[in-house]
Enzyme design. Structure first.
Site, mmCIF file in Angstrom:
data_model
loop_
_atom_site.group_PDB
_atom_site.id
_atom_site.type_symbol
_atom_site.label_atom_id
_atom_site.label_comp_id
_atom_site.label_asym_id
_atom_site.label_seq_id
_atom_site.Cartn_x
_atom_site.Cartn_y
_atom_site.Cartn_z
ATOM 1 N N TYR A 33 15.114 60.283 43.264
ATOM 2 C CA TYR A 33 15.242 60.324 44.724
ATOM 3 C C TYR A 33 16.712 60.255 45.125
ATOM 4 O O TYR A 33 17.592 59.971 44.309
ATOM 5 C CB TYR A 33 14.470 59.174 45.369
ATOM 6 C CG TYR A 33 15.115 57.813 45.220
ATOM 7 C CD1 TYR A 33 15.121 57.166 43.991
ATOM 8 C CD2 TYR A 33 15.751 57.182 46.291
ATOM 9 C CE1 TYR A 33 15.735 55.927 43.837
ATOM 10 C CE2 TYR A 33 16.357 55.948 46.149
ATOM 11 C CZ TYR A 33 16.352 55.328 44.920
ATOM 12 O OH TYR A 33 16.967 54.110 44.767
ATOM 13 N N GLU A 181 25.625 45.480 39.325
ATOM 14 C CA GLU A 181 25.578 46.040 40.682
ATOM 15 C C GLU A 181 24.480 45.312 41.439
ATOM 16 O O GLU A 181 23.867 44.388 40.912
ATOM 17 C CB GLU A 181 25.309 47.547 40.635
ATOM 18 C CG GLU A 181 23.971 47.917 39.988
ATOM 19 C CD GLU A 181 23.746 49.425 39.874
ATOM 20 O OE1 GLU A 181 24.259 50.182 40.714
ATOM 21 O OE2 GLU A 181 23.038 49.836 38.933
ATOM 22 N N LEU A 206 24.186 52.599 38.579
ATOM 23 C CA LEU A 206 24.020 53.888 39.229
ATOM 24 C C LEU A 206 25.375 54.282 39.812
ATOM 25 O O LEU A 206 25.982 53.481 40.537
ATOM 26 C CB LEU A 206 22.984 53.784 40.346
ATOM 27 C CG LEU A 206 22.736 55.104 41.048
ATOM 28 C CD1 LEU A 206 21.931 56.042 40.164
ATOM 29 C CD2 LEU A 206 22.033 54.893 42.365
#
Lengths: 284, 284
Positions: A33, A181, A206
Site C-alpha cells: 500500500y 522507527e 521502511l
C-alpha cells in the site's frame, strides 16, 4: 474514507466497496500500500510514493495493476468524485483473487487495486505540531523485510494500540537496543551539535518518502544529517525529537515513555524543517 | 472454495462472497484463522482448533464473533449446503470494518467471520504420503509472535513460493541455526534411537493441533518424543523426517534441499504415526 472508492476498475459508493473473500490481501496479507497527501488539489511527493509502490511490488513479485499514467488518472478522478482538495489518498495492491493456497497463483491472476480518499485538515495538523505529541517505546517484533510497504501490519497495529492505551500517538520500535522507527513513521533526534540523526535505510526500516524529502530540506537548511542507528539513551538526552510520515509531515515529540524531551516543548529545528518540508512539497 | 461461503451472517454464492475494503483483515492483516479437516462428515480435532482460535483472538484482543455452539452450527451448515463429506474448512475472524487507522477501532465494531469449505481427498493425500514429499530450507524472517495463528502470512507465502519454485512442497524455516517449523506445517525428525524430535511450543512456532495429536499418538505407540529445537545437520543425519498439519496429516519428507533423507523413501515411523493419527482423529 470519503463517499466514493475505486475498487478494481469501478468507482463505488462506500456501502458497495467490497473485495472477494479470497482476495489474497484478505487471507495472506499478500499485498502492498501507499498513503499520499494532497493539499490544495496537488499530490505531495507523489512520484516518490509511486516509485516506492513499484519497488514494493517488484520485491514481492506482484505485477503492476496499471501504468503510472493510469494510476495518476484514478488518483485525480478519486479527488474529483469526492470533491476533495485536501486529502489522504490510500492505495492498495494485492496479488489478486485465487483459491486459497500459499504459493503465488497462476500467472493469469490479475492484481487487485483499491483506492480511497479521506479529508485531511492541514490546519489541525499544524496545530498539533505546535503542541507536539507524546510517544512510547515497544519492542520491534516485526518481520525482517519491513523495507517492503506490505499490508502485513499486525505488529504495527499492536504497537500503535499500546501507544493509544498509554495516551500517546506513536510507538518507537526498539531492536537490539536501537530505535528503528515508529509503527507508522520514521524516528529522528537532534543532538547537542544541532545535527539530526535517523536510522539508515535498509531492511530494518521502511524508507519513508517524507523522510527523504525531510533529509533534502535539512541539507538545504545547512543542517547536518547523520543516517545511523541511535539508542533510546541518546533520544532521552536529545535536544529535540520528531517523527515524519505523509500523515504527520514533520511532527515534534515532547515526551518519550512519560519523560519530557528537553523542556517538554517542540523545538526550533523540527519547526523549521516542517515549514521547509511544506514549502518544498508545495512547489515540487 | 466450494459454492457456498458463510460471510458475516449470510450463506453466499462464491461470486457474492465479499467483504468491505475497510475490513481490517484486508488493510492490516488484523485477524486470525483456522483450517479444520473433515472426513466422512466428521470434524477432526475440531475442539483443538476452536480452542486455538479462542487463544489467538484473546492474544490479539479481538472479541469472539459468536459462541462455540453457534460456530459449530455454521460449520455443520456449511458442509450441508456444499454437500461435502470430506473437506477442508477454513474460518477467519478479523477485528471488523472501521475507517482505516492503526489502533483498534471503537468497542462497538463487530468482528468479521468468514467460513469456506473445499473438497478434500484423503486417498490422494494417502497416495502422496506413500511417495513422500521434498522440502527446502529458508531463513525464518517472520515476526516474533508466530504462536498466534494470524493472517499476517506474507513471509509464509514467500517461503512457500520459494519451495514451489524449487519443485518442493514446503520450506523449513531456519532461525539461529535451528529449524523452527515449516511455512504451513510443523517439522519433525526421527533420530538413531527411534525417538522423534520437534521444536517445543512457545513464541517461535505455531502450536499445531495436528502436532499435539501426533505427540499423543507417538506416546501411545511407546515412541519417545523430544520437544527441543534441532539443527539442519541433525535433520540431514535423521533416519526419518516428516511434517504435520491439518492439510497433510503426517507427511513423510524424502529430501531436504535436494539431499535424500535416509535412502530417499518414506520411513516406517512416519507411516505408523500417520495411521495412528487417522485412527485417533476418526474415533475422537
Amino acid at each position: 474514507m470519503a463517499g466514493i472508492a475505486y475498487v478494481n476498475g469501478a468507482y463505488l459508493r462506500s456501502s458497495n466497496a467490497q473485495v472477494h473473500i479470497e482476495d489474497r490481501g484478505y487471507q495472506f496479507a499478500d499485498g502492498i500500500y501507499e498513503v499520499c497527501l494532497v493539499i490544495d488539489g496537488r499530490y505531495w511527493d507523489a512520484e516518490g510514493h509511486l516509485d516506492r509502490m513499484d519497488r514494493s511490488l517488484k520485491e514481492l513479485g506482484i505485477r503492476q495493476p496499471m501504468s503510472r499514467a493510469s494510476l495518476r488518472t484514478v488518483m485525480a478522478e478519486l479527488l474529483t468524485r469526492n470533491r476533495l482538495k485536501d486529502a489522504l489518498v490510500y492505495m492498495q495492491v494485492t496479488r489478486g483473487v485465487a483459491p486459497r493456497n500459499h504459493p503465488f497463483p497462476a500467472a493469469g491472476v490479475t492484481p487487485a487495486l483499491v483506492m480511497t480518499a479521506r479529508r485531511f485538515n492541514l490546519d489541525d495538523n499544524d496545530a498539533r505540531a505546535k503542541k507536539g505529541v507524546k510517544i512510547i517505546t515497544q519492542p520491534d517484533i516485526r518481520w525482517a523485510r519491513v523495507d517492503i510497504k506490505s499490508i502485513s501490519l499486525l505488529p504495527n497495529v499492536l504497537a500503535k494500540q499500546a501507544a493509544v492505551e498509554a495516551n500517546a500517538v506513536e510507538s518507537w520500535l526498539i531492536k537490539d537496543g536501537k530505535v528503528t522507527e515508529g509503527s507508522s513513521s520514521n524516528a529522528w533526534i537532534v543532538d547537542d551539535t544541532g545535527a539530526i540523526i535517523t536510522h539508515p535505510k535498509g531492511r530494518e526500516i521502511l524508507g519513508g518518502i517524507t523522510r527523504e524529502t525531510a533529509i533534502a530540506c535539512a541539507r538545504d537548511l545547512q543542517i547536518r544529517v547523520e543516517e545511523r542507528p541511535f539508542t533510546l539513551a541518546e533520544a532521552a538526552q536529545a535536544k529535540e525529537v520528531f517523527i515524519t510520515a505523509a500523515t504527520v509531515l514533520v511532527m515534534p515529540v515532547i515526551a518519550i515513555d512519560g519523560q519530557k524531551v528537553g523542556d517538554g516543548a517542540p523545538g526550533p529545528i523540527a519547526a523549521q524543517l516542517r515549514e521547509a518540508y511544506k514549502e518544498r512539497a508545495r512547489s515540487a
